[in-house]
Scaffold this motif. Structure first.
Motif, mmCIF file in Angstrom:
data_model
loop_
_atom_site.group_PDB
_atom_site.id
_atom_site.type_symbol
_atom_site.label_atom_id
_atom_site.label_comp_id
_atom_site.label_asym_id
_atom_site.label_seq_id
_atom_site.Cartn_x
_atom_site.Cartn_y
_atom_site.Cartn_z
ATOM 1 N N TYR A 107 71.019 43.537 42.038
ATOM 2 C CA TYR A 107 71.048 44.254 40.866
ATOM 3 C C TYR A 107 69.295 44.581 40.629
ATOM 4 O O TYR A 107 68.937 45.707 40.406
ATOM 5 N N ILE A 152 65.929 46.661 30.682
ATOM 6 C CA ILE A 152 66.472 46.949 31.947
ATOM 7 C C ILE A 152 67.763 46.338 32.090
ATOM 8 O O ILE A 152 68.628 46.763 33.001
ATOM 9 N N VAL A 158 70.285 48.317 30.436
ATOM 10 C CA VAL A 158 70.900 49.648 31.445
ATOM 11 C C VAL A 158 71.501 49.304 32.335
ATOM 12 O O VAL A 158 72.487 50.465 32.975
ATOM 13 N N ALA A 191 77.316 48.917 34.444
ATOM 14 C CA ALA A 191 77.801 48.888 35.804
ATOM 15 C C ALA A 191 78.522 47.530 36.351
ATOM 16 O O ALA A 191 79.663 47.476 36.754
ATOM 17 N N VAL A 201 69.357 53.862 27.391
ATOM 18 C CA VAL A 201 69.326 52.974 26.314
ATOM 19 C C VAL A 201 68.649 53.146 25.015
ATOM 20 O O VAL A 201 67.262 53.837 25.155
ATOM 21 N N PHE A 218 64.616 59.682 33.413
ATOM 22 C CA PHE A 218 66.140 59.735 33.381
ATOM 23 C C PHE A 218 66.449 61.212 33.617
ATOM 24 O O PHE A 218 67.382 61.694 34.119
ATOM 25 N N ARG A 236 59.461 52.690 42.985
ATOM 26 C CA ARG A 236 59.487 51.573 42.485
ATOM 27 C C ARG A 236 57.875 50.876 42.644
ATOM 28 O O ARG A 236 57.383 50.452 43.881
ATOM 29 N N LYS A 250 59.210 47.688 33.691
ATOM 30 C CA LYS A 250 59.919 49.083 33.864
ATOM 31 C C LYS A 250 59.640 49.783 35.050
ATOM 32 O O LYS A 250 60.653 50.251 35.525
ATOM 33 N N MET A 281 58.674 48.260 37.779
ATOM 34 C CA MET A 281 59.062 47.386 38.844
ATOM 35 C C MET A 281 60.534 47.762 39.041
ATOM 36 O O MET A 281 61.269 47.479 40.305
ATOM 37 N N ALA A 282 61.229 47.753 38.078
ATOM 38 C CA ALA A 282 62.882 47.781 38.056
ATOM 39 C C ALA A 282 63.383 49.560 37.802
ATOM 40 O O ALA A 282 64.362 49.457 37.663
ATOM 41 N N ASP A 330 66.010 50.376 40.156
ATOM 42 C CA ASP A 330 67.447 49.570 40.008
ATOM 43 C C ASP A 330 68.107 50.408 38.586
ATOM 44 O O ASP A 330 69.271 50.606 38.765
ATOM 45 N N MET A 331 67.503 50.823 37.645
ATOM 46 C CA MET A 331 67.734 51.464 36.303
ATOM 47 C C MET A 331 68.418 52.855 37.014
ATOM 48 O O MET A 331 69.602 52.976 36.351
ATOM 49 N N HIS A 358 71.876 51.826 39.127
ATOM 50 C CA HIS A 358 72.959 51.223 38.285
ATOM 51 C C HIS A 358 73.270 51.871 37.007
ATOM 52 O O HIS A 358 74.271 51.734 36.531
#
Lengths: 361, 352
Positions: free
Chosen positions: A270, A310, A313, A317, B49, B60, B77, B93, B95-96, B99-100, B103
């Motif tokens: 993930y 993070i 979010v 899932a 979120v 997004f 990334r 944020k 960095m990930a 992933d956001m 998923h």
């Protein structure tokens, strides 16, 4: 030297033991309340995370009680926590307080070590050795007492008796001055908890608590969620504890290191990179809860917390994939206990129903 | 032909020449998402979120905008950008972000990863991976890569023009030459006209406003992240508004690395690379005396900026003279509110 430090759950017990053994006078600010949060928010930047504000409030209260040195850890991580000391102490100085900073980071270990040369009543290495010993012992004792109380609480006959016994036990432990006395105190506290009258026939729900370390551990922020859930008849399994947090970076306890490794491995699909917070415990903890067959997970995080945002979010899932219900609760200085508890009660009702339905099928 | 979508948000403003040249040279069709508009932002806000920062919500929205338009979406990334830093990284944020998106959003197109970690791998590897997942032959990829990196360097040299330091010399010698840096910086972005013409409409009234100064007598620095100040919708076109109020605008991204490195030495180090740049830029603008005022643009719930703003306000500002204003932006910020504050700021600077 009158040292103080911000609160974080029961971390004050091992920390004040450490500093007292080093010969410093310790000023423990009153346990955080809503007032502390308000006091901190008055001076803190607007959208900084909640722990910053609470810690700032603690520091102000300690300074008003006569502390002259404030201790904090510092470092440069991706999470904001590493900058807390630097900014908080600057804010307090700007507000007119006078004090010395004791910032413990990787670069100034030597300076921190030498800081206690004047206060230590034995030779410095010896004082440090015994201080670290009692620090470790008390941290572990607090952890054991807390986890024991979580196991007993759902079964207690008289509501609140476990929490009472735990508070009394922690008080005895906090007052014990050297390691022999602390060991005895721990035994006594344990006996106190074990003597709570229980009724073993109940079948409690199993709920894991994951999220940002500070809001999971600090009862003032999460409205004593662990205690309340226990009293509602739930076996609570927090993914994090004070002991784990304090000794995570020291890497002396193989159990903690192994636990971290497993959590990181579970998080890898993930979030493959380390983003500086407790995201691996949040994601890994949710997966672990699903594997162990717990009924649900409660995810707690402070407003604008970066790593937990993070995770937040990604969790939906995860919820679908692992088939485990997760309740996300965001906390800030405006959250109210009534709204918070209503949501938890509703969540527990859902879990209860799900379990009943599954057992009849 | 394969269509690759590029979201026009976040690091797009830093890496677009690289991405676009590379993909074009490889013979892939590029689809850019529309410039940020109300619809995109609303989409982004409703799919993310509540308390995540505005730029991520906006990102997004851009990804969702490309959902129907492309076969692949390039998602970034950024762990640590190209700098000579031992221990520098970006905000968690960034960095990930991948992933956001992976998923947290349900999108049809496949995801192309642009994973930049220059502490471990060079930039070429990040691009090479894109080529690999698109199935582009090695030789062609290598050639395109060369062209792309060249374009990127050209862009950076245009953006970080050394003029700032020339300007400084002119100031000291008494000459006063005007170099509107923003105009040039935003001209570097492709097809911003559509965004601009849309944004110009409400501002047309401003030019006829009695307060509107036809001559440029102010110098104002705007310090903020590129994805915020160059996105005319998100930032409510702060730079353009200032220009119409009679100010010459300097942006923090126009400062070359050397200046920032020199400035940051004065203070305790920060390990977030982009925020480190902001602190360096703020320090330069505040201490060098080339500007009359400094405006910080931050978005609400930006994690690192809540700390860096405090560092700037408490460690850098007290030592230096020019007036400072902080504008915090979120998805509810109104255009008129921003304009009022800018007008008041300009008035204040003129009188002080």
């Amino acid at each position: 030297m009158r040292v103080s430090f911000p609160h974080m759950g029961n971390a004050y017990i091992p920390l004040s033991a450490l500093l007292k053994t080093l010969g410093a006078e310790v000023i423990v600010p009153p346990l955080p309340t809503r007032k502390t949060v308000e006091l901190g928010s008055l001076y803190a930047p607007e959208f900084v995370c909640l722990p910053f504000k609470v810690n700032l409030g603690d520091n102000i209260q300690a300074l008003n009680m006569g502390a002259d040195t404030l201790a904090m850890v510092c470092g440069s991580w991706a999470c904001r926590f590493g900058y807390y000391g630097r900014i908080q102490h600057r804010i307090l100085r700007d507000a007119g307080f006078e004090f010395e900073s004791l910032l413990l980071g990787r670069d100034n270990l030597g300076a921190t070590y030498n800081r206690f040369r004047k206060t230590a009543n034995r030779s410095l290495p010896l004082s440090w050795a015994s201080a670290l010993r009692i620090f470790h012992m008390k941290a572990k004792a607090v952890d054991k007492l807390e986890s024991l109380s979580r196991k007993i609480r759902p079964f207690e006959k008289k509501r609140g008796s476990t929490s009472q016994a735990l508070a009394e036990g922690l008080r005895i432990l906090h007052e014990a001055r050297d390691i022999q006395k602390a060991r005895k105190a721990f035994q006594k506290a344990r006996d106190l908890l074990l003597s709570v009258e229980t009724e073993k026939s109940r079948k409690p729900l199993n709920v894991a608590i994951v999220g940002e370390i500070y809001v999971v551990i600090e009862p003032a922020l999460n409205f004593s969620i662990i205690e309340r859930l226990g009293e509602m008849g739930v076996l609570v399994h927090p993914a994090l504890s004070i002991y784990k947090w304090l000794f995570r970076s020291l890497k002396i306890d193989p159990l903690i290191t192994a636990d971290e490794k497993i959590a990181i491995r579970r998080t890898k699909p993930y979030i493959p990179y380390d983003i500086g917070g407790e995201e691996h415990q949040t994601i890994g903890g949710t997966i672990k809860a699903a594997k162990r067959g717990y009924e649900g997970v409660i995810h707690l995080y402070p407003l604008t917390c970066m790593p937990e945002n993070i995770s937040r979010v990604i969790i939906p899932a995860l919820e679908r994939r692992c088939n485990i219900p997760v309740l996300n609760l965001c906390l800030d200085e405006h959250s109210s206990p009534a709204g918070f508890m209503t949501r938890i009660e509703a969540f527990l009702d859902l879990l209860e129903r799900k379990r009943a339905r599954n057992s009849t099928v | 032909m394969t269509r690759v979508g590029i979201p026009r948000a976040l690091s797009y403003y830093r890496y677009f020449p690289l991405w676009e040249t590379f993909l074009e040279e490889c013979g892939v069709e590029i689809v850019r998402s529309d410039p940020t508009n109300k619809l995109i932002l609303e989409k982004g806000v409703s799919h993310s979120v509540d308390d995540i920062c505005l730029p991520v919500k906006c990102y997004f929205g851009h990804v969702l905008d490309l959902n129907e338009k492309a076969d692949y979406i390039l998602v970034e990334r950024i762990l640590s950008p190209e700098r000579n830093l031992e221990n520098g990284f970006t905000c968690p944020k960034l960095m990930a972000l991948l992933d956001m998106v992976k998923h947290g959003l349900e999108i049809k197109p496949k995801i192309l990863e642009f994973c930049l970690d220059s502490r471990k791998h060079p930039l070429t590897r990040a691009i090479g991976r894109i080529a690999k997942s698109l199935g582009i032959p090695k030789r062609r990829a290598l050639n395109s890569m060369k062209a792309a990196i060249e374009r990127q360097k050209l862009y950076e040299s245009k953006l970080t023009r050394m003029d700032v330091s020339i300007e400084k010399r002119n100031c000291q010698s008494g000459k006063n030459e005007e170099i509107p840096l923003t105009a040039q910086a935003s001209d570097l972005f492709p097809r911003q006209e559509d965004a601009r013409s849309e944004m110009r409409k409400p501002c047309a009234k401003v030019t006829s406003h009695p307060y509107c100064q036809p001559k440029r007598d102010l110098k104002i620095a705007v310090v903020g992240h590129e994805y915020l100040i160059f996105d005319k919708f998100l930032s409510h076109d702060i730079c353009g508004k200032l220009e119409r109020l009679g100010a010459t605008v300097y942006t923090s991204s126009a400062l070359p690395e050397e200046i920032i490195e020199k400035e940051i030495m004065k203070y305790e180090d920060i390990s977030w690379v982009y925020e480190r740049d902001l602190v360096g830029a703020a320090s330069y603008f505040l201490s060098s005396g080339i500007v009359d005022g400094v405006i910080f643009v931050v978005c609400f719930a930006c994690g690192p900026d809540s700390i860096t703003m405090e560092i700037i306000n408490r460690e850098i500002c007290p030592k230096n003279r020019p007036p400072v204003m902080t504008i915090v932006i979120d998805e509810h910020t109104g255009d008129a509110g921003v304009l009022t504050r800018l007008e008041a700021f300009c008035d204040m600077v003129r009188r002080g």
